[in-house]
Write a protein that holds these residues in place. Structure first.
Motif, PDB file in Angstrom:
ATOM      1  N   SER A   1       0.818  -1.216   0.000  1.00 18.86           N
ATOM      2  CA  SER A   1       0.000   0.000   0.000  1.00 18.86           C
ATOM      3  C   SER A   1       0.853   1.268   0.000  1.00 18.86           C
ATOM      4  CB  SER A   1      -0.944   0.008   1.200  1.00 18.86           C
ATOM      5  OG  SER A   1      -0.232   0.203   2.401  1.00 18.86           O
ATOM      6  N   GLN A   2       2.120   1.158   0.335  1.00 21.80           N
ATOM      7  CA  GLN A   2       3.013   2.317   0.330  1.00 21.80           C
ATOM      8  C   GLN A   2       3.446   2.706  -1.079  1.00 21.80           C
ATOM      9  OE1 GLN A   2       6.274   1.586   3.034  1.00 21.80           O
ATOM     10  NE2 GLN A   2       4.886   0.810   4.595  1.00 21.80           N
ATOM     11  N   GLY A   3       3.241   1.829  -2.033  1.00 22.75           N
ATOM     12  CA  GLY A   3       3.632   2.095  -3.416  1.00 22.75           C
ATOM     13  C   GLY A   3       2.424   2.384  -4.274  1.00 22.75           C
ATOM     14  N   THR A   4       2.649   2.430  -5.559  1.00 24.64           N
ATOM     15  CA  THR A   4       1.570   2.704  -6.516  1.00 24.64           C
ATOM     16  C   THR A   4       1.247   1.462  -7.339  1.00 24.64           C
ATOM     17  OG1 THR A   4       3.190   3.476  -8.123  1.00 24.64           O
ATOM     18  CG2 THR A   4       2.190   5.144  -6.695  1.00 24.64           C
ATOM     19  N   ILE A   5       1.433   0.306  -6.743  1.00 29.18           N
ATOM     20  CA  ILE A   5       1.234  -0.957  -7.444  1.00 29.18           C
ATOM     21  C   ILE A   5      -0.235  -1.343  -7.419  1.00 29.18           C
ATOM     22  CG2 ILE A   5       1.807  -3.406  -7.438  1.00 29.18           C
ATOM     23  CD1 ILE A   5       4.415  -2.514  -6.020  1.00 29.18           C
ATOM     24  N   LYS A   6      -0.723  -1.764  -8.557  1.00 29.70           N
ATOM     25  CA  LYS A   6      -2.100  -2.234  -8.667  1.00 29.70           C
ATOM     26  C   LYS A   6      -2.112  -3.760  -8.552  1.00 29.70           C
ATOM     27  CE  LYS A   6      -3.825   1.794  -9.933  1.00 29.70           C
ATOM     28  NZ  LYS A   6      -3.956   2.732  -8.891  1.00 29.70           N
ATOM     29  N   ILE A   7      -2.562  -4.251  -7.403  1.00 29.76           N
ATOM     30  CA  ILE A   7      -2.698  -5.695  -7.288  1.00 29.76           C
ATOM     31  C   ILE A   7      -4.032  -6.091  -7.910  1.00 29.76           C
ATOM     32  CG2 ILE A   7      -1.289  -5.770  -5.203  1.00 29.76           C
ATOM     33  CD1 ILE A   7      -3.876  -6.466  -3.678  1.00 29.76           C
ATOM     34  N   ASP A   8      -4.097  -7.313  -8.381  1.00 34.27           N
ATOM     35  CA  ASP A   8      -5.347  -7.829  -8.926  1.00 34.27           C
ATOM     36  C   ASP A   8      -6.159  -8.415  -7.782  1.00 34.27           C
ATOM     37  OD1 ASP A   8      -7.269  -8.558 -10.782  1.00 34.27           O
ATOM     38  OD2 ASP A   8      -6.291 -10.449 -11.252  1.00 34.27           O
ATOM     39  N   SER A   9      -5.612  -9.426  -7.121  1.00 31.71           N
ATOM     40  CA  SER A   9      -6.305 -10.087  -6.018  1.00 31.71           C
ATOM     41  C   SER A   9      -5.293 -10.732  -5.079  1.00 31.71           C
ATOM     42  CB  SER A   9      -7.234 -11.189  -6.540  1.00 31.71           C
ATOM     43  OG  SER A   9      -8.216 -10.658  -7.388  1.00 31.71           O
ATOM     44  N   VAL A  10      -5.785 -11.096  -3.892  1.00 29.34           N
ATOM     45  CA  VAL A  10      -4.996 -11.869  -2.940  1.00 29.34           C
ATOM     46  C   VAL A  10      -5.796 -13.132  -2.636  1.00 29.34           C
ATOM     47  CG1 VAL A  10      -3.925 -11.934  -0.660  1.00 29.34           C
ATOM     48  CG2 VAL A  10      -3.982  -9.779  -1.942  1.00 29.34           C
ATOM     49  N   TYR A  11      -5.094 -14.269  -2.634  1.00 31.15           N
ATOM     50  CA  TYR A  11      -5.730 -15.562  -2.426  1.00 31.15           C
ATOM     51  C   TYR A  11      -5.110 -16.293  -1.254  1.00 31.15           C
ATOM     52  CZ  TYR A  11      -7.637 -15.020  -7.109  1.00 31.15           C
ATOM     53  OH  TYR A  11      -8.312 -14.564  -8.216  1.00 31.15           O
ATOM     54  N   LYS A  12      -5.927 -17.076  -0.587  1.00 30.29           N
ATOM     55  CA  LYS A  12      -5.440 -18.077   0.351  1.00 30.29           C
ATOM     56  C   LYS A  12      -5.223 -19.312  -0.514  1.00 30.29           C
ATOM     57  CE  LYS A  12      -6.893 -20.745   4.373  1.00 30.29           C
ATOM     58  NZ  LYS A  12      -8.013 -20.936   5.333  1.00 30.29           N
ATOM     59  N   TYR A  13      -3.996 -19.779  -0.575  1.00 27.19           N
ATOM     60  CA  TYR A  13      -3.630 -20.886  -1.457  1.00 27.19           C
ATOM     61  C   TYR A  13      -3.252 -22.081  -0.601  1.00 27.19           C
ATOM     62  CZ  TYR A  13      -1.118 -23.391  -5.157  1.00 27.19           C
ATOM     63  OH  TYR A  13      -0.673 -24.327  -6.060  1.00 27.19           O
ATOM     64  N   ILE A  14      -4.006 -23.148  -0.731  1.00 28.99           N
ATOM     65  CA  ILE A  14      -3.756 -24.366   0.021  1.00 28.99           C
ATOM     66  C   ILE A  14      -3.133 -25.376  -0.938  1.00 28.99           C
ATOM     67  CG2 ILE A  14      -4.759 -26.209   1.410  1.00 28.99           C
ATOM     68  CD1 ILE A  14      -7.082 -24.174   1.995  1.00 28.99           C
ATOM     69  N   LYS A  15      -1.881 -25.695  -0.663  1.00 30.01           N
ATOM     70  CA  LYS A  15      -1.119 -26.571  -1.546  1.00 30.01           C
ATOM     71  C   LYS A  15      -0.963 -27.932  -0.877  1.00 30.01           C
ATOM     72  CE  LYS A  15       3.288 -26.682  -3.941  1.00 30.01           C
ATOM     73  NZ  LYS A  15       4.552 -26.007  -4.171  1.00 30.01           N
ATOM     74  N   SER A  16      -1.386 -28.957  -1.598  1.00 37.45           N
ATOM     75  CA  SER A  16      -1.193 -30.318  -1.095  1.00 37.45           C
ATOM     76  C   SER A  16      -0.787 -31.213  -2.248  1.00 37.45           C
ATOM     77  CB  SER A  16      -2.471 -30.844  -0.430  1.00 37.45           C
ATOM     78  OG  SER A  16      -3.457 -31.112  -1.388  1.00 37.45           O
ATOM     79  N   ARG A  17      -0.305 -32.369  -1.910  1.00 43.00           N
ATOM     80  CA  ARG A  17       0.155 -33.307  -2.929  1.00 43.00           C
ATOM     81  C   ARG A  17      -1.011 -33.797  -3.789  1.00 43.00           C
ATOM     82  NH1 ARG A  17       4.264 -37.802  -1.026  1.00 43.00           N
ATOM     83  NH2 ARG A  17       5.438 -35.913  -0.620  1.00 43.00           N
ATOM     84  N   GLU A  18      -2.165 -34.003  -3.156  1.00 39.06           N
ATOM     85  CA  GLU A  18      -3.321 -34.536  -3.871  1.00 39.06           C
ATOM     86  C   GLU A  18      -4.027 -33.477  -4.712  1.00 39.06           C
ATOM     87  OE1 GLU A  18      -2.814 -35.148  -0.564  1.00 39.06           O
ATOM     88  OE2 GLU A  18      -1.992 -37.126  -0.962  1.00 39.06           O
ATOM     89  N   LYS A  19      -4.357 -32.351  -4.099  1.00 37.68           N
ATOM     90  CA  LYS A  19      -5.096 -31.309  -4.811  1.00 37.68           C
ATOM     91  C   LYS A  19      -4.882 -29.974  -4.125  1.00 37.68           C
ATOM     92  CE  LYS A  19      -9.561 -29.923  -6.481  1.00 37.68           C
ATOM     93  NZ  LYS A  19     -10.973 -30.132  -6.556  1.00 37.68           N
ATOM     94  N   SER A  20      -4.536 -28.977  -4.896  1.00 41.48           N
ATOM     95  CA  SER A  20      -4.375 -27.624  -4.371  1.00 41.48           C
ATOM     96  C   SER A  20      -5.638 -26.836  -4.653  1.00 41.48           C
ATOM     97  CB  SER A  20      -3.170 -26.944  -5.016  1.00 41.48           C
ATOM     98  OG  SER A  20      -1.983 -27.652  -4.704  1.00 41.48           O
ATOM     99  N   SER A  21      -5.876 -25.806  -3.824  1.00 40.61           N
ATOM    100  CA  SER A  21      -7.049 -24.973  -4.023  1.00 40.61           C
ATOM    101  C   SER A  21      -6.720 -23.535  -3.658  1.00 40.61           C
ATOM    102  CB  SER A  21      -8.226 -25.478  -3.190  1.00 40.61           C
ATOM    103  OG  SER A  21      -7.937 -25.360  -1.824  1.00 40.61           O
ATOM    104  N   ALA A  22      -7.540 -22.629  -4.148  1.00 40.36           N
ATOM    105  CA  ALA A  22      -7.341 -21.203  -3.887  1.00 40.36           C
ATOM    106  C   ALA A  22      -8.686 -20.558  -3.580  1.00 40.36           C
ATOM    107  CB  ALA A  22      -6.683 -20.529  -5.070  1.00 40.36           C
ATOM    108  N   GLU A  23      -8.659 -19.637  -2.616  1.00 40.14           N
ATOM    109  CA  GLU A  23      -9.852 -18.898  -2.226  1.00 40.14           C
ATOM    110  C   GLU A  23      -9.499 -17.418  -2.196  1.00 40.14           C
ATOM    111  OE1 GLU A  23     -12.317 -18.151   1.889  1.00 40.14           O
ATOM    112  OE2 GLU A  23     -11.280 -20.056   1.625  1.00 40.14           O
ATOM    113  N   LYS A  24     -10.236 -16.610  -2.947  1.00 41.64           N
ATOM    114  CA  LYS A  24      -9.979 -15.178  -2.991  1.00 41.64           C
ATOM    115  C   LYS A  24     -10.334 -14.555  -1.653  1.00 41.64           C
ATOM    116  CE  LYS A  24     -10.937 -11.154  -5.832  1.00 41.64           C
ATOM    117  NZ  LYS A  24     -11.639 -10.683  -7.033  1.00 41.64           N
ATOM    118  N   ILE A  25      -9.393 -13.789  -1.074  1.00 42.60           N
ATOM    119  CA  ILE A  25      -9.639 -13.147   0.216  1.00 42.60           C
ATOM    120  C   ILE A  25      -9.634 -11.625   0.108  1.00 42.60           C
ATOM    121  CG2 ILE A  25      -8.969 -15.085   1.657  1.00 42.60           C
ATOM    122  CD1 ILE A  25      -6.213 -13.854   1.993  1.00 42.60           C
ATOM    123  N   ILE A  26      -9.032 -11.098  -0.957  1.00 39.97           N
ATOM    124  CA  ILE A  26      -9.033  -9.643  -1.172  1.00 39.97           C
ATOM    125  C   ILE A  26      -9.142  -9.400  -2.668  1.00 39.97           C
ATOM    126  CG2 ILE A  26      -7.746  -7.481  -1.026  1.00 39.97           C
ATOM    127  CD1 ILE A  26      -6.401  -8.574   1.477  1.00 39.97           C
TER     128      ILE A  26
END
Length: 88
Positions: free
Chosen positions: A63-88
């Motif tokens: 937030s101190q810069g002028t960078i435009k983020i797209d989104s922030v995700y909670k990323y759960i990585k596992s050997r069987e299956k990974s998943s992502a949930e948008k949090i911001i």
């Protein structure tokens, strides 16, 4: 099944990812630049992976810069299956 939980920041462009890298390095935060996980988007691009418990520090640094983020995700990585949930 052991899984690991991370935060992933996506950006509108690779240029913004590179700018974010500089800000995070200057802020002394640990992160890794990665190809955007397929669970988030099928398009190519770069994202920043970080420890999810550092979310507020990462948000503060970016937030101190002028960078435009797209989104922030909670990323759960596992050997069987990974998943992502948008949090911001």
């Amino acid at each position: 099944m052991k899984s690991e939980v991370y935060g992933v920041i996506t950006f509108k462009s690779t240029h913004h990812t590179i700018q974010a890298e500089d800000l995070l390095k200057d802020g002394g935060l640990e992160f890794k630049t990665i190809p955007t996980p397929r669970e988030i988007t099928k398009s190519c691009g770069l994202s920043i992976l970080f420890q999810l418990d550092h979310l507020y520090m990462v948000e503060d640094v970016i937030s101190q810069g002028t960078i435009k983020i797209d989104s922030v995700y909670k990323y759960i990585k596992s050997r069987e299956k990974s998943s992502a949930e948008k949090i911001i």
